[in-house]
Design a protein around this motif. Structure first.
Motif, PDB file in Angstrom:
ATOM      1  N   GLY A   1      75.619  53.667  15.326  1.00 16.01           N
ATOM      2  CA  GLY A   1      74.226  53.422  14.991  1.00 16.01           C
ATOM      3  C   GLY A   1      73.864  53.904  13.602  1.00 16.01           C
ATOM      4  N   CYS A   2      72.638  53.567  13.191  1.00 18.77           N
ATOM      5  CA  CYS A   2      72.223  53.799  11.801  1.00 18.77           C
ATOM      6  C   CYS A   2      71.304  54.999  11.612  1.00 18.77           C
ATOM      7  CB  CYS A   2      71.544  52.540  11.248  1.00 18.77           C
ATOM      8  SG  CYS A   2      72.700  51.174  10.996  1.00 18.77           S
TER       9      CYS A   2
ATOM     10  N   SER B   1      78.527  51.004  13.605  1.00 19.26           N
ATOM     11  CA  SER B   1      78.150  50.033  14.633  1.00 19.26           C
ATOM     12  C   SER B   1      76.712  49.575  14.354  1.00 19.26           C
ATOM     13  CB  SER B   1      78.221  50.673  16.019  1.00 19.26           C
ATOM     14  OG  SER B   1      79.519  51.148  16.280  1.00 19.26           O
ATOM     15  N   VAL B   2      76.544  48.280  14.069  1.00 20.67           N
ATOM     16  CA  VAL B   2      75.243  47.789  13.608  1.00 20.67           C
ATOM     17  C   VAL B   2      74.657  46.688  14.489  1.00 20.67           C
ATOM     18  CG1 VAL B   2      75.706  48.408  11.198  1.00 20.67           C
ATOM     19  CG2 VAL B   2      76.319  46.119  12.026  1.00 20.67           C
ATOM     20  N   SER B   3      75.206  46.471  15.662  1.00 24.06           N
ATOM     21  CA  SER B   3      74.733  45.382  16.516  1.00 24.06           C
ATOM     22  C   SER B   3      73.290  45.568  16.978  1.00 24.06           C
ATOM     23  CB  SER B   3      75.630  45.239  17.740  1.00 24.06           C
ATOM     24  OG  SER B   3      76.870  44.687  17.388  1.00 24.06           O
ATOM     25  N   PHE B   4      72.789  46.798  16.921  1.00 22.09           N
ATOM     26  CA  PHE B   4      71.436  47.072  17.389  1.00 22.09           C
ATOM     27  C   PHE B   4      70.532  47.534  16.239  1.00 22.09           C
ATOM     28  CE2 PHE B   4      74.563  47.656  20.656  1.00 22.09           C
ATOM     29  CZ  PHE B   4      74.056  46.950  21.723  1.00 22.09           C
ATOM     30  N   SER B   5      70.951  47.245  15.011  1.00 27.92           N
ATOM     31  CA  SER B   5      70.259  47.738  13.816  1.00 27.92           C
ATOM     32  C   SER B   5      69.664  46.587  13.024  1.00 27.92           C
ATOM     33  CB  SER B   5      71.243  48.503  12.913  1.00 27.92           C
ATOM     34  OG  SER B   5      72.010  49.424  13.657  1.00 27.92           O
ATOM     35  N   ASP B   6      68.497  46.831  12.384  1.00 30.71           N
ATOM     36  CA  ASP B   6      67.947  45.829  11.480  1.00 30.71           C
ATOM     37  C   ASP B   6      68.429  46.115  10.061  1.00 30.71           C
ATOM     38  OD1 ASP B   6      66.338  47.920  10.492  1.00 30.71           O
ATOM     39  OD2 ASP B   6      64.616  47.325  11.719  1.00 30.71           O
ATOM     40  N   GLU B   7      68.090  45.218   9.137  1.00 28.60           N
ATOM     41  CA  GLU B   7      68.609  45.340   7.773  1.00 28.60           C
ATOM     42  C   GLU B   7      68.131  46.610   7.085  1.00 28.60           C
ATOM     43  OE1 GLU B   7      70.961  43.563   6.398  1.00 28.60           O
ATOM     44  OE2 GLU B   7      71.103  42.421   8.263  1.00 28.60           O
ATOM     45  N   SER B   8      66.908  47.027   7.358  1.00 27.50           N
ATOM     46  CA  SER B   8      66.407  48.248   6.719  1.00 27.50           C
ATOM     47  C   SER B   8      67.172  49.469   7.212  1.00 27.50           C
ATOM     48  CB  SER B   8      64.908  48.414   6.978  1.00 27.50           C
ATOM     49  OG  SER B   8      64.649  48.567   8.370  1.00 27.50           O
ATOM     50  N   ALA B   9      67.527  49.490   8.503  1.00 19.99           N
ATOM     51  CA  ALA B   9      68.299  50.607   9.036  1.00 19.99           C
ATOM     52  C   ALA B   9      69.702  50.634   8.441  1.00 19.99           C
ATOM     53  CB  ALA B   9      68.372  50.510  10.560  1.00 19.99           C
ATOM     54  N   ILE B  10      70.305  49.448   8.288  1.00 19.76           N
ATOM     55  CA  ILE B  10      71.627  49.370   7.676  1.00 19.76           C
ATOM     56  C   ILE B  10      71.577  49.871   6.235  1.00 19.76           C
ATOM     57  CG2 ILE B  10      73.473  47.796   6.956  1.00 19.76           C
ATOM     58  CD1 ILE B  10      72.748  46.081   9.422  1.00 19.76           C
ATOM     59  N   HIS B  11      70.512  49.516   5.529  1.00 22.47           N
ATOM     60  CA  HIS B  11      70.358  50.002   4.153  1.00 22.47           C
ATOM     61  C   HIS B  11      70.258  51.524   4.129  1.00 22.47           C
ATOM     62  CE1 HIS B  11      69.049  50.221  -0.018  1.00 22.47           C
ATOM     63  NE2 HIS B  11      68.029  50.968   0.374  1.00 22.47           N
TER      64      HIS B  11
ATOM     65  N   LEU C   1      83.536  50.438   3.467  1.00 18.20           N
ATOM     66  CA  LEU C   1      82.693  50.494   4.663  1.00 18.20           C
ATOM     67  C   LEU C   1      82.871  49.250   5.519  1.00 18.20           C
ATOM     68  CD1 LEU C   1      80.370  51.750   6.340  1.00 18.20           C
ATOM     69  CD2 LEU C   1      78.777  50.524   4.828  1.00 18.20           C
ATOM     70  N   GLU C   2      83.003  49.452   6.821  1.00 19.79           N
ATOM     71  CA  GLU C   2      83.056  48.359   7.795  1.00 19.79           C
ATOM     72  C   GLU C   2      81.758  48.352   8.599  1.00 19.79           C
ATOM     73  OE1 GLU C   2      86.698  48.154  10.175  1.00 19.79           O
ATOM     74  OE2 GLU C   2      87.470  49.771   8.888  1.00 19.79           O
TER      75      GLU C   2
END
Length: 254
Positions: free
Chosen positions: A158-159, A197-207, A224-225
């Motif tokens: 998660g992010c 793991s980004v399946s439950f994250s939005d773009e702002s969280a990934i940033h 980074l993967e």
């Protein structure tokens, strides 16, 4: 360093580490389901299936190795594990070997003895870890520093802290441990990279998680993967039970 994760609701991954090691580690032996299967990752690799993990990720593809460690697998020595991995890798021409489906750092003596064998071979070992133990113990990273044929892949669940807690059920403060693991590994000059793991994250969280990773090391984003889950039937059912839904379509697996 386990005192850094005592105030939040949820379980302590470091306490779960010790509990799991009591089940899946016996001296220098560790439990595995099998010792050599071919996977497509890293351009083709041979992996063993470990038993026992110190997180309980609700999206985890693993089944009995994580959820039923006491009744799953059998104990193997480092030599037996290496022989199984090497045999399959040589058969299929793989240059990398690994273990997966659980947490790679459980049973430190077993791992270090396995890496001693890898070091005398033609293979590179990919250590798959969630970073809990390596983040809590800088000396662990220093012990890994002598291995030139080792790469550590640190998987961040998660992010941010809240997402980590929602996805794993673990204490929010434990989210800092994989970032500390990366810092410990980089300081010890151990080859490593981060996976989120980004399946439950939005773009702002990934940033935001990328920015946090940059504070660990400015070059870390190059390797980074961003990992998305596969919806195996049992994963779909488990996610539905917890009311969790991937933000982007994930590949369904029958």
């Amino acid at each position: 360093m386990s005192d850094i994760i005592t105030s939040d609701a949820g379980y302590d991954p470091l306490a779960l580490t010790h509990a799991m090691e009591g089940i899946v580690v016996r001296g220098n032996q560790r439990k595995y389901v099998q010792l050599g299967r071919t996977l497509r990752f890293y351009g083709g690799t041979t992996s063993a299936t470990e038993v026992g993990c110190n997180l309980r990720c609700k999206f985890c593809f693993s089944d009995k190795p994580v959820w039923k460690p006491a009744t799953t697998g059998q104990f193997y020595t480092p030599q037996q594990v290496f022989d199984g991995l090497a045999s399959n890798a040589r058969k299929y021409g793989h240059s990398t070997i690994s273990a997966s489906a659980s947490e790679g750092t459980l049973g430190r003596q077993h791992l270090l003895e396995l890496l001693d064998l890898v070091e005398q071979s033609e293979f590179v070992y990919i250590l798959e870890t969630n970073g809990m133990t390596l983040g809590a113990d800088p000396d662990f990273a220093l012990q890994l520093a002598k291995y030139r044929q080792l790469h550590v892949r640190v998987s961040i669940k998660g992010c941010d802290e809240d997402e980590f807690h929602r996805l794993t059920g673990a204490q929010r403060a434990a989210y800092a441990l994989p970032f500390q693991a990366l810092d410990n590994l980089i300081r010890a000059q151990v080859s490593c990279n981060a996976c989120v793991s980004v399946s439950f994250s939005d773009e702002s969280a990934i940033h935001r998680v990328k920015q946090r990773l940059l504070t660990v090391h400015p070059g870390i984003l190059k390797s980074l993967e961003l990992e998305r889950i596969k919806l195996f039937p049992k994963v779909r059912k488990r996610l539905a039970r917890y009311g969790l839904h991937p933000n982007k379509p994930a590949r369904r697996v029958a």
